[in-house]
Every structure is written in structure tokens, then in C-alpha cells.
Write a protein that holds these residues in place. Structure first.
Motif, short mmCIF file in Angstrom:
data_model
loop_
_atom_site.label_atom_id
_atom_site.label_comp_id
_atom_site.label_asym_id
_atom_site.label_seq_id
_atom_site.Cartn_x
_atom_site.Cartn_y
_atom_site.Cartn_z
N ASP A 1 0.83 -1.20 0.00
CA ASP A 1 0.00 0.00 0.00
C ASP A 1 0.87 1.26 0.00
OD1 ASP A 1 -2.30 -1.58 0.06
OD2 ASP A 1 -2.40 -1.57 2.25
N GLN A 2 2.11 1.12 0.39
CA GLN A 2 3.01 2.28 0.42
C GLN A 2 3.40 2.75 -0.98
OE1 GLN A 2 6.19 2.23 3.28
NE2 GLN A 2 5.07 0.82 4.60
N VAL B 1 9.35 4.32 -11.10
CA VAL B 1 10.74 4.63 -10.75
C VAL B 1 10.88 4.94 -9.26
CG1 VAL B 1 10.69 7.11 -11.32
CG2 VAL B 1 12.83 5.82 -11.51
N GLN B 2 9.90 5.60 -8.68
CA GLN B 2 9.94 5.90 -7.24
C GLN B 2 9.85 4.62 -6.41
OE1 GLN B 2 6.59 8.61 -7.52
NE2 GLN B 2 7.90 10.31 -6.85
N ARG B 3 9.04 3.70 -6.85
CA ARG B 3 8.91 2.42 -6.15
C ARG B 3 10.24 1.67 -6.19
NH1 ARG B 3 3.10 0.43 -8.70
NH2 ARG B 3 2.01 2.38 -8.25
N HIS B 4 10.85 1.63 -7.37
CA HIS B 4 12.12 0.94 -7.52
C HIS B 4 13.20 1.60 -6.68
CE1 HIS B 4 11.32 -1.61 -11.34
NE2 HIS B 4 10.20 -1.39 -10.68
N GLN B 5 13.24 2.91 -6.66
CA GLN B 5 14.22 3.62 -5.84
C GLN B 5 14.05 3.28 -4.37
OE1 GLN B 5 13.31 7.62 -7.15
NE2 GLN B 5 15.00 7.64 -8.62
N ALA C 1 6.92 -4.07 -8.73
CA ALA C 1 6.33 -3.45 -7.54
C ALA C 1 4.94 -2.93 -7.88
CB ALA C 1 7.22 -2.32 -7.05
N TYR C 2 3.95 -3.36 -7.11
CA TYR C 2 2.56 -3.04 -7.38
C TYR C 2 1.84 -2.50 -6.14
CZ TYR C 2 3.27 -6.33 -11.29
OH TYR C 2 3.74 -6.99 -12.40
N THR C 3 0.80 -1.73 -6.39
CA THR C 3 -0.17 -1.44 -5.33
C THR C 3 -1.12 -2.64 -5.30
OG1 THR C 3 -1.77 -0.39 -6.81
CG2 THR C 3 -0.08 1.05 -5.82
#
Length: 101
Positions: A43-44, A51-55, A75-77
């Protein structure tokens, strides 16, 4: 502690709804514990671009990344995961084996 356990511990801060860490080293010629496929649902990740998720994941993995040759990161919601239900298959190795070093 095996590499999968290290990765899981490092990503605990994301409180994943779903987490799969597959060792795909057998598909490559670099060696054991060298290539991983990571599927994480959190959920985060809501409101973040890919790209933000990967970072964020790379930052949490920190020095663990020094020990990994390849990481297929998905990376998923929760909403995105519910729509796809499966991460894409990893491609076949394109080279870069021990003999190339």
C-alpha cells in the motif's frame, strides 16, 4: 541467513501485502544467488510512479544489492496486483557469464 531471507527482512518496512522472492540464478551462468525476481505488493506504493517504487526498494536493499548481479523487480499497489495477478516472466539469459569476465 539466505539471500531471500535477507531481502525479505530488508523490505519488511514496506509491510508487503504480497511478497515473492524467486532465485532465478539457474537461468544464468554467473552463479548461485546471483539473479532474483522480486514481486512486491504494498500500500506504500500508492501514488508513486514505477521509478519511485524501484528507488525505494533499492534504498531498502542497500548493501544487499552489491551481492546481486540481476534483479527483476515488479512493484505493485494492491489495486494493480488485483488487476494483473501475475508478474511477467523473466527473459532468458542474454549472456554475461563467468567466462565473459
Amino acid at each position: 541467513m539466505c539471500m531471500q531471507q535477507k531481502i525479505e527482512a530488508a523490505l519488511a518496512e514496506l509491510t508487503p501485502n504480497f511478497l515473492v522472492i524467486d532465485d532465478e540464478s539457474y537461468m544464468h551462468s554467473i552463479g548461485e544467488n546471483s539473479h532474483f525476481k522480486l514481486v512486491i505488493v504494498s500500500d506504500q506504493f500508492v501514488g508513486q510512479r514505477k521509478v519511485q517504487r524501484h528507488q525505494r526498494v533499492y534504498a531498502l536493499l542497500g548493501e544487499i544489492m552489491q551481492q546481486i548481479h540481476g534483479l527483476a523487480l515488479h512493484a505493485y499497489t494492491q489495486e494493480e496486483w488485483d488487476a494483473v495477478i501475475a508478474a511477467p516472466e523473466s527473459p532468458e539469459c542474454q549472456g554475461g557469464g563467468l567466462l565473459d569476465l
